[in-house]
Design an enzyme around this catalytic site. Structure first.
Site, PDB file in Angstrom:
ATOM      1  N   GLY A  27       0.819  -1.207   0.000  1.00 42.15           N
ATOM      2  CA  GLY A  27       0.000   0.000   0.000  1.00 42.15           C
ATOM      3  C   GLY A  27       0.853   1.257   0.000  1.00 42.15           C
ATOM      4  NE  ARG A  88      -2.136  -4.711  -1.318  1.00 36.68           N
ATOM      5  CZ  ARG A  88      -1.552  -4.157  -0.280  1.00 36.68           C
ATOM      6  NH1 ARG A  88      -0.412  -4.652   0.166  1.00 36.68           N
ATOM      7  NH2 ARG A  88      -2.100  -3.121   0.329  1.00 36.68           N
ATOM      8  CG  ASP A 119       5.693  -6.799   8.968  1.00 38.08           C
ATOM      9  OD1 ASP A 119       6.807  -6.261   9.120  1.00 38.08           O
ATOM     10  OD2 ASP A 119       4.877  -6.940   9.879  1.00 38.08           O
ATOM     11  CB  THR A 141       2.685   0.415   6.410  1.00 37.46           C
ATOM     12  OG1 THR A 141       1.315   0.109   6.714  1.00 37.46           O
ATOM     13  CG2 THR A 141       3.526   0.189   7.655  1.00 37.46           C
ATOM     14  CG  ASP A 143      -1.977  -0.538   7.833  1.00 37.35           C
ATOM     15  OD1 ASP A 143      -2.843   0.336   7.644  1.00 37.35           O
ATOM     16  OD2 ASP A 143      -1.771  -1.475   7.040  1.00 37.35           O
ATOM     17  CG  ASP A 145       1.020  -3.245  10.159  1.00 40.86           C
ATOM     18  OD1 ASP A 145       1.891  -2.546   9.600  1.00 40.86           O
ATOM     19  OD2 ASP A 145       0.262  -4.007   9.520  1.00 40.86           O
ATOM     20  NE  ARG A 187      -2.232  -4.450   6.212  1.00 39.33           N
ATOM     21  CZ  ARG A 187      -1.115  -5.114   5.906  1.00 39.33           C
ATOM     22  NH1 ARG A 187      -1.107  -5.947   4.895  1.00 39.33           N
ATOM     23  NH2 ARG A 187      -0.007  -4.929   6.618  1.00 39.33           N
TER      24      ARG A 187
END
Length: 337
Positions: A27, A88, A119, A141, A143, A145, A187
């Protein structure tokens, strides 16, 4: 020159980096362009060539590779998204795809590759490292995360974009005395939701990490209690990993009789001009990646911990696990009273 000295020179030439490749994967995130710009200009300042790979690993396998100059990255630091584009790539999960990607790097003389992504992108870089491509991963990202770092490129912009949008929803929610459920991205990670919930003074935050503990009956009772106390709105921040926002809004309205609206912020959170923090941190990480390669450090991931930019072995970084801050989550409940 003796045979031993000659071998040493040849080994040093073999190990030296002449061309650096850079790609963005997964992303997109605001600040990626700042990182690309820093990689390009730092590498050029050291006399290295830079090749940009368009559309991530997908573009690498399709050989969408271009030379990058200092001018090519001019006037990009303030732009959202990624000038190299991203995609992707399922093929990079296969041995055949990984071997092909490594062979293409060799074909184009790419001695080292800077991968900007999450990741999944790092997992691709890890496999390329196994096939002899020197890699550095930069955490990109929205996120937040990635376990090895407290900061990821794009999160600061995304959370501010979401915060501003939620402020606007609260304004109209108050005018109509509504309950509003606002879904943010992330996500399966709840960091965007948690930060927005605290920053926007939400009455309730729904996190994927707490999904098993979600009590819809208790939520409805709390909405009714707030209404009796004279509260003119009720804001629920719902994380993407929880989902079901539209149906939850319908169930709340049916149970309470209070008009309830669902708002899904969606991909607007990925766009926009990056904040100062995302520009500065991404630039620092991009420059650091090239400096590490020149110093002979590779197959590493750059991170940010306790106020310092740090780096980890890529295998170690991918083995780490990240948990949501229970302390912050508990604070959010207290502040919502």
């Amino acid at each position: 020159m003796g045979e031993l000295e000659n071998k040493q020179v040849l080994d040093e030439m073999e190990d030296s980096i002449r061309t650096v490749g850079v790609l963005t994967s997964g992303g997109d995130a605001p600040g990626m362009n700042a990182a690309i710009r820093a990689v390009v200009r730092t590498a050029l300042s050291h006399g290295l060539k830079v090749r940009g790979i368009r559309k991530g690993y997908h573009g690498l396998l399709k050989e969408e590779i271009i030379d990058l100059s200092a001018r090519d990255v001019s006037d990009t630091i303030q732009r959202g998204g990624t000038i190299l584009q991203t995609a992707r790539c399922k093929s990079m999960r296969t041995t055949e795809g990984q071997q092909k990607a490594a062979a293409i790097c060799k074909k184009y003389g790419i001695d080292a590759l800077v991968v900007i992504g999450g990741d999944g992108s790092f997992a691709g870089a890890q496999q390329l490292a196994n096939y002899g491509v020197k890699t550095i991963g930069l955490p990109g990202t929205i996120d937040l995360d990635i376990a090895c770092t407290e900061y990821t490129i794009g999160f600061d912009t995304a959370v501010n974009t979401a915060m501003e949008a939620i402020d606007k929803v609260r304004d109209t929610s108050t005018s109509h005395e509504r309950c509003s459920i606002i879904e943010v991205m992330g996500r399966d990670a709840g960091y965007l939701a948690l930060w927005c919930g605290i920053a926007n003074g939400a009455e309730r935050i729904l996190l994927p990490e707490e999904k098993e503990n979600f009590d819809e009956v208790a939520l409805i009772q709390d909405i009714m209690a707030n209404k009796r106390r004279g509260k003119k709105n009720y804001i629920i921040i719902n994380a993407e990993g929880v989902g079901d926002t539209i149906n939850l809004a319908k169930r709340i309205e049916e149970a309470t009789g209070i008009e309830t609206r669902a708002t899904i912020l969606g991909h607007m959170q990925r766009g926009g001009s990056p904040t100062c923090k995302d520009r500065v941190y991404a630039s620092t990480m991009g420059a650091m990646a090239v400096e590490m390669l020149i110093a002979g450090k590779y197959n590493r991931v750059v991170g940010y911990k306790e106020g310092e930019f740090v780096d980890y072995d890529i295998n170690e970084a991918l083995s780490m696990k990240k948990k949501i801050s229970n302390h912050q989550y508990e604070i959010s409940k207290v502040l919502a009273l």
